[in-house]
Design an enzyme around this catalytic site. Sequence first.
Site, mmCIF file in Angstrom:
data_model
loop_
_atom_site.group_PDB
_atom_site.id
_atom_site.type_symbol
_atom_site.label_atom_id
_atom_site.label_comp_id
_atom_site.label_asym_id
_atom_site.label_seq_id
_atom_site.Cartn_x
_atom_site.Cartn_y
_atom_site.Cartn_z
ATOM 1 N N ASP A 335 0.845 -1.191 0.000
ATOM 2 C CA ASP A 335 0.000 0.000 0.000
ATOM 3 C C ASP A 335 0.881 1.242 0.000
ATOM 4 O O ASP A 335 1.956 1.255 0.611
ATOM 5 C CB ASP A 335 -0.898 0.021 1.235
ATOM 6 C CG ASP A 335 -2.128 -0.853 1.050
ATOM 7 O OD1 ASP A 335 -2.540 -1.034 -0.104
ATOM 8 O OD2 ASP A 335 -2.646 -1.357 2.049
ATOM 9 N N PHE A 406 -11.177 26.284 7.979
ATOM 10 C CA PHE A 406 -11.461 25.635 6.695
ATOM 11 C C PHE A 406 -12.842 24.983 6.754
ATOM 12 O O PHE A 406 -13.217 24.379 7.748
ATOM 13 C CB PHE A 406 -10.406 24.561 6.407
ATOM 14 C CG PHE A 406 -10.675 23.778 5.152
ATOM 15 C CD1 PHE A 406 -10.233 24.240 3.917
ATOM 16 C CD2 PHE A 406 -11.394 22.576 5.197
ATOM 17 C CE1 PHE A 406 -10.484 23.517 2.762
ATOM 18 C CE2 PHE A 406 -11.640 21.858 4.051
ATOM 19 C CZ PHE A 406 -11.194 22.325 2.828
#
Length: 721
Positions: A335, A406
């Site tokens: 991965d 944000f």
Amino acid sequence: MTVTDVDRSHTQQPAAPAPHRVSGGLLDPKQLWKSTPDALRKLNPATLWRNPVMFIVEIGSVFTTILAIVHPTVFAWVITVWLWLTVVFANLAEAVAEGRGKAQADALRRAKQDTVARRLRGWTPGGSAVAEEQVPATALQLGDIVIVEAGQVIPGDGDVVEGIASVDESAITGESAPVIRESGGDRSAVTGGTKVLSDRIVVRITQRPGESFVDRMIALVEGANRQKTPNEIALNILLAALTIIFLLAVATLQPLAVFSKAQNPAAPNTEALTSHGVSGIVLVSLLVCLIPTTIGALLSAIGIAGMDRLVQRNVLAMSGRAVEAAGDVNTLLLDKTGTITLGNRQASEFLAVDGIDPQLLADAAQLSSLADETPEGRSVVVHAKTAYGLRERHPGELTFAVWVPFTAQTRMSGVDIADDGGVRSIRKGAATAVMQWVRDHGGHPTDQIGPLVDGISASGGTPLVVAEHVDGQPARALGVIHLKDVVKAGMRERFDEMRRMGIKTIMITGDNPLTAQAIAAEAGVDDFLAEAKPEDKMALIRLEQAGGKLVAMTGDGTNDAPALAQADVGVAMNTGTSAAKEAGNMVDLDSDPTKLIEIVEIGKQLLITRGALTTFSIANDIAKYFAIIPAMFAAVYPGLDRLNIMRLHSPTSAILSAVIFNAVVIVALIPLALRGVRYRPSSAATMLRRNLFVYGLGGIVAPFVGIKLIDLLIQFIPGIS
């Protein structure tokens, strides 16, 4: 409270003492002493017959004991004692290896507690249980539902089906930092014997009585469940065949000796060679010296030590076959996130547009990130400090600052700073959102932003545009922050090692092909699979296996289970689901995906050690043959005296020296069998040449030197002519 909050709130709590990891010490006197009773118990023929080579040696030892009782001589008794020591030393090698495993098992057994479980009756997801009852943990059945609260020990292996909690797994992994376990994800598996530190979880038991994770670990490290691997079985068959061949070769010496004495009646009789041929004690001694006793004695210890080396690295192999397969792996599936890269995007550079001082861009980028506690935000602050010398500031220093968080709607964050000159607004975020903010505040987007953003995206990075607006002036873009998923240090070198070993590395990622290609090129992997889904992993594994290759991969989720089961070496993360751990044939207790590379190296070391000691053993036998036979028959055939290059004192001392060397070399090689031959990444041809030179040539030279030195000593023993 968030998952991160839960984790942080308990990191300072005292953790349970970690289990003592038994070191890989070699020939520890205490360990030798503890292992001696086990070595003596292994003399039982019912146990020893599984090792055909040493079983033959034991039969020969019994035979020489009877002969020494019937016709007692110093030579007969010394030979008998050393033959028995040969068997004991062989058993000692296995007992020492098993002893270290038993020490590991004792540490795990201390971690296993007799726990009372709170079993729920009639529990339904989102509902409440009809009743709760307390039962011993050993009475839990597959599918039972239990509740565990803070301060309680989890009674058995299972999956969290409700709740989230911080869990202390130090009793199993040795890692003191708590971990988060929660329902509905890939971090739902819990292990019996671990302790819940906070909150409350409901667990569905996935084990049968007596088959818990800890139970299996104890059985495996003790060696109780160790089964011989295919290569080990094949080597045992080869050793048995060699034993039969040498048995026939030694048997033919008797008629040859009788004929030789008849043809040369004037030749003197010795204890080794008389007019009746070769004595029974000498025949047994020759057989023991010529059959591959060295590797026969160490073969089991090599396999056990290989498992032990994995345990030392907190990896549980479900079988020796998996360790062996790891040594033959041709393809590694890895991965990207957390394995090849750090997993958190980091600020790597600030790219200012023309006319903007890079120092001004760095200052604005740092200010806009002071209140951003994400790894990306912190990396911007750190990069501005290290690359541009800016002092690291804190939000509290800006008294009149208004922080803009944000949001998914605005896709940007920043700060509004008020001072005597007005308000200075800084924004940082996605290119389209920030450029629209510039337009909304009277600015005009510069043509340079587009190429900068596209260039970063093409390289696999993430661009963040920084802009500012000061009262009375139009807004303007200052530049772009380049965030990149940082490749771990040393990964390219590790992949180069894999390549030299003939192993193909493939990176698996959910990223788009452009980003995946950039990361793959930087990391140095051979290939990549982008936008990978579970079925894509399965297809890739089958494609590699169809080409005759062995495949290894890591995984932690239920969706990884099919691929883990299909792979030849499937390493499941301990933090993963029970389905993943059941599907794999190894479990990494540290949940470190990069450990797959170490596992492959350990598997290769196991195979190399076995091959090297087999080469040494067979070379030993050849050398001993040429050391003993010329000395025995030199009196009958004077021409053989030219082959007696060692100039041993007498045929009797030659045989005894060979028997003693044969026993002592087993003890001398126990450390190498337990530690393993040092592994260096290289091609198979290079490793073969090196091992033939070191262990093949060494196996031929060592007996000549060792037997000669022993002969110089034993010739002074009364009764050894």
